[in-house]
Design a protein around this motif. Structure first.
Motif, PDB file in Angstrom:
ATOM      1  N   GLY A   4       0.772  -1.228   0.000  1.00 33.38           N
ATOM      2  CA  GLY A   4       0.000   0.000   0.000  1.00 33.38           C
ATOM      3  C   GLY A   4       0.803   1.278   0.000  1.00 33.38           C
ATOM      4  N   TRP A   5       2.124   1.230  -0.212  1.00 34.48           N
ATOM      5  CA  TRP A   5       2.913   2.450  -0.150  1.00 34.48           C
ATOM      6  C   TRP A   5       3.104   3.121  -1.501  1.00 34.48           C
ATOM      7  N   LEU A   6       2.984   2.387  -2.622  1.00 32.68           N
ATOM      8  CA  LEU A   6       3.147   2.998  -3.943  1.00 32.68           C
ATOM      9  C   LEU A   6       1.818   3.585  -4.401  1.00 32.68           C
ATOM     10  N   VAL A   7       1.775   4.912  -4.538  1.00 36.73           N
ATOM     11  CA  VAL A   7       0.557   5.611  -4.944  1.00 36.73           C
ATOM     12  C   VAL A   7       0.552   5.836  -6.455  1.00 36.73           C
ATOM     13  N   ALA A   8       1.687   6.277  -7.022  1.00 34.51           N
ATOM     14  CA  ALA A   8       1.771   6.548  -8.458  1.00 34.51           C
ATOM     15  C   ALA A   8       3.225   6.565  -8.883  1.00 34.51           C
ATOM     16  N   THR A   9       3.475   6.266 -10.148  1.00 33.06           N
ATOM     17  CA  THR A   9       4.807   6.385 -10.728  1.00 33.06           C
ATOM     18  C   THR A   9       4.656   6.683 -12.209  1.00 33.06           C
ATOM     19  N   GLU A  10       5.442   7.609 -12.706  1.00 35.11           N
ATOM     20  CA  GLU A  10       5.365   8.020 -14.103  1.00 35.11           C
ATOM     21  C   GLU A  10       6.751   8.389 -14.605  1.00 35.11           C
ATOM     22  N   GLY A  11       6.968   8.229 -15.900  1.00 40.06           N
ATOM     23  CA  GLY A  11       8.184   8.704 -16.546  1.00 40.06           C
ATOM     24  C   GLY A  11       7.888   9.986 -17.284  1.00 40.06           C
ATOM     25  N   CYS A  12       8.895  10.825 -17.438  1.00 43.21           N
ATOM     26  CA  CYS A  12       8.738  12.079 -18.168  1.00 43.21           C
ATOM     27  C   CYS A  12       9.239  11.907 -19.601  1.00 43.21           C
ATOM     28  N   LEU A  13       8.573  12.536 -20.537  1.00 41.28           N
ATOM     29  CA  LEU A  13       9.011  12.526 -21.930  1.00 41.28           C
ATOM     30  C   LEU A  13      10.217  13.448 -22.089  1.00 41.28           C
ATOM     31  N   PRO A  14      10.964  13.349 -23.188  1.00 35.08           N
ATOM     32  CA  PRO A  14      12.158  14.188 -23.379  1.00 35.08           C
ATOM     33  C   PRO A  14      11.848  15.682 -23.293  1.00 35.08           C
ATOM     34  N   SER A  15      12.827  16.440 -22.810  1.00 33.24           N
ATOM     35  CA  SER A  15      12.629  17.886 -22.645  1.00 33.24           C
ATOM     36  C   SER A  15      12.404  18.593 -23.982  1.00 33.24           C
ATOM     37  N   ALA A  16      12.773  17.961 -25.094  1.00 31.72           N
ATOM     38  CA  ALA A  16      12.533  18.550 -26.419  1.00 31.72           C
ATOM     39  C   ALA A  16      11.042  18.756 -26.665  1.00 31.72           C
ATOM     40  N   LEU A  17      10.210  18.002 -25.977  1.00 33.26           N
ATOM     41  CA  LEU A  17       8.763  18.113 -26.148  1.00 33.26           C
ATOM     42  C   LEU A  17       8.131  19.084 -25.155  1.00 33.26           C
ATOM     43  N   GLY A  33      11.660  23.558 -25.296  1.00 32.25           N
ATOM     44  CA  GLY A  33      12.769  22.616 -25.135  1.00 32.25           C
ATOM     45  C   GLY A  33      13.425  22.365 -26.467  1.00 32.25           C
ATOM     46  N   PRO A  34      14.523  21.646 -26.533  1.00 30.20           N
ATOM     47  CA  PRO A  34      15.132  20.910 -25.412  1.00 30.20           C
ATOM     48  C   PRO A  34      15.965  21.822 -24.524  1.00 30.20           C
ATOM     49  N   PHE A  35      16.225  21.346 -23.330  1.00 35.62           N
ATOM     50  CA  PHE A  35      16.968  22.110 -22.346  1.00 35.62           C
ATOM     51  C   PHE A  35      18.322  21.435 -22.117  1.00 35.62           C
ATOM     52  N   THR A  36      19.205  21.586 -23.083  1.00 37.85           N
ATOM     53  CA  THR A  36      20.499  20.904 -23.040  1.00 37.85           C
ATOM     54  C   THR A  36      21.427  21.471 -21.985  1.00 37.85           C
ATOM     55  N   GLU A  37      21.176  22.705 -21.519  1.00 37.13           N
ATOM     56  CA  GLU A  37      22.048  23.296 -20.519  1.00 37.13           C
ATOM     57  C   GLU A  37      21.766  22.775 -19.119  1.00 37.13           C
ATOM     58  N   ALA A  38      20.709  22.019 -18.963  1.00 33.43           N
ATOM     59  CA  ALA A  38      20.350  21.504 -17.640  1.00 33.43           C
ATOM     60  C   ALA A  38      21.390  20.508 -17.145  1.00 33.43           C
ATOM     61  N   LYS A  39      21.860  20.714 -15.926  1.00 35.32           N
ATOM     62  CA  LYS A  39      22.815  19.790 -15.320  1.00 35.32           C
ATOM     63  C   LYS A  39      22.092  18.639 -14.639  1.00 35.32           C
ATOM     64  N   GLU A  40      20.858  18.882 -14.230  1.00 37.45           N
ATOM     65  CA  GLU A  40      20.043  17.857 -13.596  1.00 37.45           C
ATOM     66  C   GLU A  40      18.722  17.794 -14.327  1.00 37.45           C
ATOM     67  N   LEU A  41      18.192  16.607 -14.462  1.00 30.73           N
ATOM     68  CA  LEU A  41      16.965  16.415 -15.218  1.00 30.73           C
ATOM     69  C   LEU A  41      16.056  15.446 -14.485  1.00 30.73           C
ATOM     70  N   VAL A  42      14.790  15.779 -14.360  1.00 27.69           N
ATOM     71  CA  VAL A  42      13.818  14.869 -13.768  1.00 27.69           C
ATOM     72  C   VAL A  42      13.357  13.922 -14.860  1.00 27.69           C
ATOM     73  N   GLY A  43      13.666  12.647 -14.705  1.00 25.39           N
ATOM     74  CA  GLY A  43      13.287  11.648 -15.709  1.00 25.39           C
ATOM     75  C   GLY A  43      11.975  10.971 -15.384  1.00 25.39           C
ATOM     76  N   GLY A  44      11.512  11.117 -14.177  1.00 24.88           N
ATOM     77  CA  GLY A  44      10.264  10.498 -13.761  1.00 24.88           C
ATOM     78  C   GLY A  44      10.059  10.740 -12.278  1.00 24.88           C
TER      79      GLY A  44
END
Length: 92
Positions: A4-17, A33-44
């Motif tokens: 019962g601890w997992l509520v939701a999980t999703e992946g993010c589409l490429p920053s170009a979109l 986008g895209p945001f190529t200068e980003a040093k950190e990226l949320v992938g999901g």
């Protein structure tokens, strides 16, 4: 999900979109986008329901090998009317 601890999980589409909407000095700007200068990226993301920060840390440990190489940033969601660790931290 049985525990019962997992509520939701999703992946993010490429920053170009995507786009960024920014407010600075009272002015709004939009950058495509895209945001190529980003040093950190949320992938999901994953949303877990836990009773404590320590429980969230313990759940992240086996989750990472499933999600893949990288790191998990644990953040608490604001829920109206709920006691939050943010409120607890502010009081300490």
């Amino acid at each position: 999900m049985k525990a019962g601890w997992l509520v939701a999980t999703e992946g993010c589409l490429p920053s170009a979109l995507g786009a960024r909407v920014r407010l600075a000095a009272g002015k709004l700007s939009v950058s495509d986008g895209p945001f190529t200068e980003a040093k950190e990226l949320v992938g999901g993301f994953a949303i877990l329901r836990t009773r404590s920060k320590q429980e969230a840390i313990e759940l992240a440990k086996p989750f990472l090998p499933v999600a893949g190489e990288g790191e998990c940033e644990l953040r608490q969601l604001y829920e109206v009317g709920e006691e939050t660790c943010g409120r607890s931290a502010a009081g300490s």
